[in-house]
Design a protein around this motif. Sequence first.
Motif, PDB file in Angstrom:
ATOM      1  N   PRO A  99       0.781  -1.587   0.097  1.00 25.27           N
ATOM      2  CA  PRO A  99      -0.119   0.082  -0.036  1.00 25.27           C
ATOM      3  C   PRO A  99       0.663   1.710  -0.090  1.00 25.27           C
ATOM      4  CG  PRO A  99       0.108  -0.684   2.399  1.00 25.27           C
ATOM      5  CD  PRO A  99       0.790  -2.253   1.417  1.00 25.27           C
ATOM      6  N   GLN A 100       0.449   2.382  -0.613  1.00 25.76           N
ATOM      7  CA  GLN A 100       1.061   3.265  -0.221  1.00 25.76           C
ATOM      8  C   GLN A 100       0.245   4.601   0.726  1.00 25.76           C
ATOM      9  OE1 GLN A 100       2.940   6.790   0.395  1.00 25.76           O
ATOM     10  NE2 GLN A 100       3.539   5.642  -1.702  1.00 25.76           N
ATOM     11  N   LEU A 101       0.854   4.775   2.108  1.00 24.73           N
ATOM     12  CA  LEU A 101       0.305   5.919   2.813  1.00 24.73           C
ATOM     13  C   LEU A 101       0.009   6.772   2.941  1.00 24.73           C
ATOM     14  CD1 LEU A 101       0.580   2.844   5.802  1.00 24.73           C
ATOM     15  CD2 LEU A 101      -0.950   2.918   3.769  1.00 24.73           C
ATOM     16  N   GLY A 102       1.067   7.845   1.308  1.00 21.10           N
ATOM     17  CA  GLY A 102       1.610   8.678   1.901  1.00 21.10           C
ATOM     18  C   GLY A 102       0.940   9.402   1.080  1.00 21.10           C
ATOM     19  N   PRO A 103       0.362  10.601   0.636  1.00 21.92           N
ATOM     20  CA  PRO A 103       1.986  11.922   1.476  1.00 21.92           C
ATOM     21  C   PRO A 103       1.038  11.267   2.801  1.00 21.92           C
ATOM     22  CG  PRO A 103       1.615  12.802  -1.078  1.00 21.92           C
ATOM     23  CD  PRO A 103       0.599  11.604  -1.028  1.00 21.92           C
ATOM     24  N   LEU A 104       2.148  12.351   3.639  1.00 26.11           N
ATOM     25  CA  LEU A 104       1.524  12.585   5.071  1.00 26.11           C
ATOM     26  C   LEU A 104       0.989  13.732   5.323  1.00 26.11           C
ATOM     27  CD1 LEU A 104       4.294  11.418   7.346  1.00 26.11           C
ATOM     28  CD2 LEU A 104       3.098  10.233   6.494  1.00 26.11           C
ATOM     29  N   LYS A 105      -0.294  13.509   5.945  1.00 26.24           N
ATOM     30  CA  LYS A 105      -1.249  14.803   5.865  1.00 26.24           C
ATOM     31  C   LYS A 105      -0.816  16.012   6.767  1.00 26.24           C
ATOM     32  CE  LYS A 105      -6.198  16.629   7.545  1.00 26.24           C
ATOM     33  NZ  LYS A 105      -7.440  16.342   7.872  1.00 26.24           N
ATOM     34  N   SER A 106       0.373  15.426   7.712  1.00 27.48           N
ATOM     35  CA  SER A 106       0.985  16.651   8.671  1.00 27.48           C
ATOM     36  C   SER A 106       2.444  17.676   8.023  1.00 27.48           C
ATOM     37  CB  SER A 106       1.864  15.875   9.533  1.00 27.48           C
ATOM     38  OG  SER A 106       3.131  14.903   9.013  1.00 27.48           O
ATOM     39  N   ASN A 107       2.848  17.179   6.409  1.00 27.01           N
ATOM     40  CA  ASN A 107       3.450  17.948   5.321  1.00 27.01           C
ATOM     41  C   ASN A 107       4.907  17.317   5.753  1.00 27.01           C
ATOM     42  OD1 ASN A 107       3.387  19.513   3.315  1.00 27.01           O
ATOM     43  ND2 ASN A 107       4.118  20.950   4.532  1.00 27.01           N
ATOM     44  N   GLN A 108       4.629  15.906   6.445  1.00 23.64           N
ATOM     45  CA  GLN A 108       6.260  15.701   6.971  1.00 23.64           C
ATOM     46  C   GLN A 108       6.873  14.919   6.235  1.00 23.64           C
ATOM     47  OE1 GLN A 108       5.575  14.138  11.149  1.00 23.64           O
ATOM     48  NE2 GLN A 108       6.746  15.137  11.622  1.00 23.64           N
TER      49      GLN A 108
END
Length: 535
Positions: free
Chosen positions: A336-345
């Motif tokens: 699975p692709q779990l990003g990009p992160l919402k936190s902007n990290q």
Amino acid sequence: MLIIFFLSFLFFVFGDTYNWSELDIPIEHAIYFFTNNPSIHNQCLMDKDKCPYYEQAKNLPSSDIACWGYEPNCKNNASLIQCSGDSRGWTTTKEKQINEFWRTADFGYIAEKRNELREFCSSSLECVDHLRFCRAKNIYIDFRHIETSKHHDRYREDILKYGDIGGNCKLNRNDLIKNGDHKSPLQSWFSELQVFIEINDTNLFNCDLYITKPTIFIKLDSGYNMYHHFCDFINLYITQHMNNTFTKDIQIILWDTSKNDYWSFFSHTWNAFTSNRLIHIKEFEGKRVCFQNVIFSFLARMFYGFYYNMPLIPGCTQTSLFRSFQQYIIHRLRIPQLGPLKSNQIRITLLNRTTQFRQILNANEIIQHLRNISMNENNDYLINVVDYNINMPFIEQLNITHNTDIFMGMHGAGLTHLLFLPDWATIFEIHNCEDRDCYLDLARLRGVKYFTWENDAKVYPQDEGKHPTLGTPHKKFTNYAFDKYEFARIVRKMVKYVKEHPAYRSAKRMKYSTMNSIPTLQVEQRDTKTSKDEF
């Protein structure tokens, strides 16, 4: 006489229903598949409730658009290629530069090989030039004298004698022999096919086994090295395109002339190609075997092949072929692709070698420096330090790699993981040890941005390094320390690149327009410098 029948069909139609589970292609590939398989396209339209690709089938674009690039009327070739750099004298125009990259490194390669296909034995054996790829129907192979049980040599070229392979056809022997100029274990099938004969009556085949399941023969490079073993896998993928066969219900047979068993840390990758167990030719020793449909795969070290021995025109990047290979493997292995992160990290993974050579001597100092920068600025970096060793399953490694925005590591086969980075990612070969093109070229084929060390005055080798057998100076056989400030400068460049990448911005927009939760990667860390909570 022992007779074993493998029940199979080329397109796996049972009654009026297609076996969609054996197709299992990425949703992005469905329109291309349907263009090349119109009968299955019609089956999907009739099988609305069961066909997982019904929406793609219903809205299929015209065949000159929904195509890979190797189809005769396709207008979609070279669609991803970018050639912003100079060709350094390879070509005289930008158009020629793009075409050369597409022809040699993208689906244009398959178009060229399809044009080379011709019959060597009427209706039974056809091959491309130099016998680098062949396919045959209704042939026999006599394995009664291969003596695999007596040998450790994987690449013996004399196991078949004259008449040990043949078919019911009219053979053009002169043309066959003329194509022996690339004779070598991992460059052509000439050694095996030069002894092919014609037989007028199939009753004279006298086979002990009959294999009717579509079959692929493949000779493997090193299964212990990711760079070399994935040469095998990319050529198997190209073979599938060459034959327009993507079902998983195929039989893969390893043409290994030794008594040794196959083992590879990367063996889980075979699950992306077949739902059946691998067969070693030593299982046929003492038998004469008939094959209904068999392919002799493209090989890992062909002249001008993929991707070892591949001269790559300068100035270009990003092929549809390597991008589709990534999508194919990631889909079939369920990564699975779990990003990009919402936190902007930005997810940064450092591959920290614990081998004898090419260790980063001050890795802890560099990581702490990057974390301090992150804390003092925008908390931009989410840093994971991993050791991709034999104790971490390959699937777990792929999960980490595919969920990485910036992948960093010293020169070595582990950098082959760049093939499975997301489209917006960067690869940082921290020190290339004077092997400048290897992973730069692989990054160009995949289409991810490549970075490497830029200031030789700020890298500190432990010693000059010596080749373990030759005793001569060699940059690969020592360890290195790096200036932490210079390291951080390059990381900042990569973070900027990722955040400005259109694919990163688009993926983030799509992901969080309907989702509010912040995704986390649930991975059990093994032999890493950080915990799974930090990641």
